[in-house]
Write a protein that holds these residues in place. Structure first.
Motif, PDB file in Angstrom:
ATOM      1  N   ARG A  47       0.848  -1.188   0.000  1.00 22.56           N
ATOM      2  CA  ARG A  47       0.000   0.000   0.000  1.00 22.56           C
ATOM      3  C   ARG A  47       0.877   1.228   0.000  1.00 22.56           C
ATOM      4  O   ARG A  47       2.039   1.192   0.380  1.00 22.56           O
ATOM      5  CB  ARG A  47      -0.884   0.013   1.241  1.00 22.56           C
ATOM      6  N   SER A  48       0.276   2.333  -0.376  1.00 16.30           N
ATOM      7  CA  SER A  48       1.004   3.590  -0.309  1.00 16.30           C
ATOM      8  C   SER A  48       1.163   3.993   1.151  1.00 16.30           C
ATOM      9  O   SER A  48       0.510   3.453   2.045  1.00 16.30           O
ATOM     10  CB  SER A  48       0.251   4.674  -1.080  1.00 16.30           C
ATOM     11  N   SER A  49       2.016   4.961   1.394  1.00 16.36           N
ATOM     12  CA  SER A  49       2.244   5.379   2.782  1.00 16.36           C
ATOM     13  C   SER A  49       0.988   6.000   3.388  1.00 16.36           C
ATOM     14  O   SER A  49       0.744   5.870   4.587  1.00 16.36           O
ATOM     15  CB  SER A  49       3.411   6.357   2.857  1.00 16.36           C
ATOM     16  N   GLY A  50       0.156   6.639   2.573  1.00 17.16           N
ATOM     17  CA  GLY A  50      -1.097   7.202   3.073  1.00 17.16           C
ATOM     18  C   GLY A  50      -2.074   6.118   3.507  1.00 17.16           C
ATOM     19  O   GLY A  50      -2.727   6.236   4.551  1.00 17.16           O
ATOM     20  N   GLU A  51      -2.178   5.066   2.715  1.00 10.35           N
ATOM     21  CA  GLU A  51      -3.046   3.950   3.089  1.00 10.35           C
ATOM     22  C   GLU A  51      -2.516   3.234   4.319  1.00 10.35           C
ATOM     23  O   GLU A  51      -3.277   2.796   5.178  1.00 10.35           O
ATOM     24  CB  GLU A  51      -3.170   2.960   1.928  1.00 10.35           C
ATOM     25  N   ALA A  53      -0.735   4.587   6.755  1.00 10.47           N
ATOM     26  CA  ALA A  53      -1.030   5.442   7.906  1.00 10.47           C
ATOM     27  C   ALA A  53      -2.509   5.353   8.275  1.00 10.47           C
ATOM     28  O   ALA A  53      -2.855   5.311   9.460  1.00 10.47           O
ATOM     29  CB  ALA A  53      -0.644   6.883   7.596  1.00 10.47           C
ATOM     30  N   GLY A  54      -3.379   5.286   7.279  1.00  9.66           N
ATOM     31  CA  GLY A  54      -4.809   5.150   7.541  1.00  9.66           C
ATOM     32  C   GLY A  54      -5.143   3.837   8.227  1.00  9.66           C
ATOM     33  O   GLY A  54      -5.961   3.786   9.149  1.00  9.66           O
ATOM     34  N   THR A  55      -4.478   2.770   7.793  1.00 11.97           N
ATOM     35  CA  THR A  55      -4.694   1.463   8.415  1.00 11.97           C
ATOM     36  C   THR A  55      -4.244   1.469   9.872  1.00 11.97           C
ATOM     37  O   THR A  55      -4.953   0.993  10.758  1.00 11.97           O
ATOM     38  CB  THR A  55      -3.931   0.370   7.644  1.00 11.97           C
TER      39      THR A  55
END
Length: 81
Positions: A47-51, A53-55
């Protein structure tokens, strides 16, 4: 009446324990899944770093809510004496 209060208290403690275990599982899934993805080099699961962090944030929020729910059960304990 002491037996009934003790029984209700034990049920509340078990419910709080269940919420605590679920919160630990939520954090474990939120942290261990990305780590396992990196270790085993699972390209499709990356996943991207944004995903990511969201997880992580989502798993922490869910864990906090589950702990709060468990504390509500513990706040309702009765005096069994």
């Amino acid at each position: 009446m002491k037996l009934e209060a003790t029984r209700r208290n034990e049920k509340r403690k078990l419910a709080a324990l269940w919420f605590n275990a679920a919160s630990v599982a939520s954090v474990a899934i939120g942290i261990l899944t990305p780590v396992a993805t990196a270790i085993f080099d699972l390209e499709k699961a990356r996943r991207s770093s944004g995903e990511l962090a969201g997880t992580l944030l989502g798993s922490m929020v869910v864990a906090a809510l589950l702990v709060a729910a468990g504390r509500i059960f513990l706040n309702d304990l009765e005096d069994a004496e």
